[in-house]
Write an enzyme that holds these catalytic residues in place. Sequence first.
Site, mmCIF file in Angstrom:
data_model
loop_
_atom_site.group_PDB
_atom_site.id
_atom_site.type_symbol
_atom_site.label_atom_id
_atom_site.label_comp_id
_atom_site.label_asym_id
_atom_site.label_seq_id
_atom_site.Cartn_x
_atom_site.Cartn_y
_atom_site.Cartn_z
ATOM 1 N N SER A 147 -26.098 -22.571 -22.346
ATOM 2 C CA SER A 147 -26.655 -22.590 -20.990
ATOM 3 C C SER A 147 -25.827 -23.516 -20.099
ATOM 4 O O SER A 147 -25.265 -24.511 -20.583
ATOM 5 C CB SER A 147 -28.094 -23.117 -21.030
ATOM 6 O OG SER A 147 -28.578 -23.339 -19.720
ATOM 7 N N TYR A 180 -34.281 -29.296 -23.453
ATOM 8 C CA TYR A 180 -33.639 -27.966 -23.466
ATOM 9 C C TYR A 180 -32.127 -28.113 -23.242
ATOM 10 O O TYR A 180 -31.313 -27.544 -23.987
ATOM 11 C CB TYR A 180 -34.263 -27.098 -22.377
ATOM 12 C CG TYR A 180 -33.567 -25.786 -22.121
ATOM 13 C CD1 TYR A 180 -33.843 -24.670 -22.908
ATOM 14 C CD2 TYR A 180 -32.639 -25.654 -21.086
ATOM 15 C CE1 TYR A 180 -33.203 -23.462 -22.674
ATOM 16 C CE2 TYR A 180 -31.994 -24.454 -20.853
ATOM 17 C CZ TYR A 180 -32.285 -23.359 -21.636
ATOM 18 O OH TYR A 180 -31.638 -22.162 -21.404
HETATM 19 P P1 NAP Z 1 -36.826 -14.858 -22.533
HETATM 20 O O1 NAP Z 1 -36.806 -13.746 -21.550
HETATM 21 O O2 NAP Z 1 -37.909 -15.858 -22.501
HETATM 22 O O3 NAP Z 1 -36.722 -14.212 -24.003
HETATM 23 C C1 NAP Z 1 -36.719 -15.042 -25.117
HETATM 24 C C2 NAP Z 1 -36.573 -14.212 -26.364
HETATM 25 O O4 NAP Z 1 -36.465 -15.104 -27.484
HETATM 26 C C3 NAP Z 1 -37.759 -13.310 -26.637
HETATM 27 O O5 NAP Z 1 -37.285 -12.108 -27.207
HETATM 28 C C4 NAP Z 1 -38.569 -14.116 -27.658
HETATM 29 O O6 NAP Z 1 -39.359 -13.327 -28.539
HETATM 30 C C5 NAP Z 1 -37.444 -14.751 -28.448
HETATM 31 N N1 NAP Z 1 -37.844 -15.951 -29.173
HETATM 32 C C6 NAP Z 1 -38.345 -17.104 -28.692
HETATM 33 N N2 NAP Z 1 -38.554 -17.984 -29.697
HETATM 34 C C7 NAP Z 1 -38.185 -17.353 -30.838
HETATM 35 C C8 NAP Z 1 -38.167 -17.713 -32.194
HETATM 36 N N3 NAP Z 1 -38.568 -18.919 -32.596
HETATM 37 N N4 NAP Z 1 -37.741 -16.810 -33.111
HETATM 38 C C9 NAP Z 1 -37.319 -15.585 -32.719
HETATM 39 N N5 NAP Z 1 -37.289 -15.184 -31.438
HETATM 40 C C10 NAP Z 1 -37.730 -16.053 -30.522
HETATM 41 O O7 NAP Z 1 -35.489 -15.728 -22.451
HETATM 42 P P2 NAP Z 1 -34.025 -15.410 -21.869
HETATM 43 O O8 NAP Z 1 -33.982 -15.948 -20.511
HETATM 44 O O9 NAP Z 1 -33.642 -13.997 -22.133
HETATM 45 O O10 NAP Z 1 -33.173 -16.397 -22.776
HETATM 46 C C11 NAP Z 1 -32.345 -15.954 -23.842
HETATM 47 C C12 NAP Z 1 -31.339 -17.050 -24.132
HETATM 48 O O11 NAP Z 1 -30.565 -17.287 -22.958
HETATM 49 C C13 NAP Z 1 -31.990 -18.393 -24.501
HETATM 50 O O12 NAP Z 1 -31.234 -19.014 -25.525
HETATM 51 C C14 NAP Z 1 -31.865 -19.191 -23.208
HETATM 52 O O13 NAP Z 1 -31.830 -20.572 -23.447
HETATM 53 C C15 NAP Z 1 -30.555 -18.656 -22.671
HETATM 54 N N6 NAP Z 1 -30.395 -18.885 -21.235
HETATM 55 C C16 NAP Z 1 -31.188 -18.247 -20.325
HETATM 56 C C17 NAP Z 1 -30.997 -18.503 -18.970
HETATM 57 C C18 NAP Z 1 -31.811 -17.837 -17.892
HETATM 58 O O14 NAP Z 1 -31.616 -18.176 -16.710
HETATM 59 N N7 NAP Z 1 -32.725 -16.938 -18.229
HETATM 60 C C19 NAP Z 1 -30.011 -19.401 -18.564
HETATM 61 C C20 NAP Z 1 -29.238 -20.029 -19.521
HETATM 62 C C21 NAP Z 1 -29.431 -19.755 -20.854
HETATM 63 P P3 NAP Z 1 -40.870 -12.839 -28.158
HETATM 64 O O15 NAP Z 1 -40.683 -11.716 -27.167
HETATM 65 O O16 NAP Z 1 -41.452 -12.372 -29.442
HETATM 66 O O17 NAP Z 1 -41.566 -14.005 -27.542
#
Ligand code: NAP
Length: 250
Positions: A145, A159
């Site tokens: 991130s 985080y």
């Molecule tokens: P999201 O929409 O909240 O989706 C999170 C996903 O992770 C969901 O599929 C969730 O499963 C799964 N998950 C959470 N905890 C888990 C666990 N313990 N074991 C297995 N699966 C788990 O998040 P996102 O924004 O797509 O984020 C994905 C990645 O990108 C993360 O690493 C985040 O830190 C990174 N990121 C995101 C952003 C942003 O702006 N969105 C920016 C920088 C980095 P369930 O559906 O079953 O809950």
Amino acid sequence: MVTVASTRPFVALITGSSRGIGAATALYFAKQGYDVCINYKSDLASAQLVASEVESFGVRAQIVKADVSQEADVLALFTHIDKEFGQLNVLVNNAGILKPQMPLLDMSAERINAVLTTNITSAFLCSREAVKRMVNGGSIVNVSSGAAKTGSPNEYIDYAASKGAMDTFTIGLAKEVASKGIRVNSVRPALIYTDMHGDGGEKNRVDRLKNKLPLGRGGTPEEVAAAIYFLASEQASFTTASFIDVAGGL
Ligand code: NAP
């Protein structure tokens, strides 16, 4: 240099691929002809939707419920992959969480540990199991991130610190497994439209902050998926221990 097994179809495991960036990445790999293992923690209905979209590209999808912060779940996940696919070519360590925005002074040990184990212990455990199986080479992409660089003060430094650890992990593991033909790289997204910001208590965070980015807008999960796929693919065959910021110029 060939870095992946020559048998087809290739298989990709994307952790946390029921929603958001992981779901978009699962679809991106499926479009390129990969069989995909879709992992989720609790949202089965969303995982099933992703699986049917994956299958619409004529490739196989397997859905596996596993909390990737837990070693027993990770072992069961990889056993399932062994049984159903018999190989693994790409691992995307994508699963991640954040908790409600607050300063360090208000953070409990329980919260901090939940963030660290979900965001970084999971990558250690899944990568360990993947490396064991990538005997003909392979590719690991870690989803870090932009927070690793900003530190996310007063929002979620736990985080941000987990993502800083992810960056160091990427560099160390890349050097450790390069001689096995395994490349390890990372994307650092920021301000991507997903559900995650709601978990932080600010559903509209991307829209609040987007004008501060040089590109002046938030990003899409598909834009992150494209960078992940590039790093995993042979197009990036001389790239390891490297980072792509998908962050609008942050
Ligand atoms: P999201 O929409 O909240 O989706 C999170 C996903 O992770 C969901 O599929 C969730 O499963 C799964 N998950 C959470 N905890 C888990 C666990 N313990 N074991 C297995 N699966 C788990 O998040 P996102 O924004 O797509 O984020 C994905 C990645 O990108 C993360 O690493 C985040 O830190 C990174 N990121 C995101 C952003 C942003 O702006 N969105 C920016 C920088 C980095 P369930 O559906 O079953 O809950």
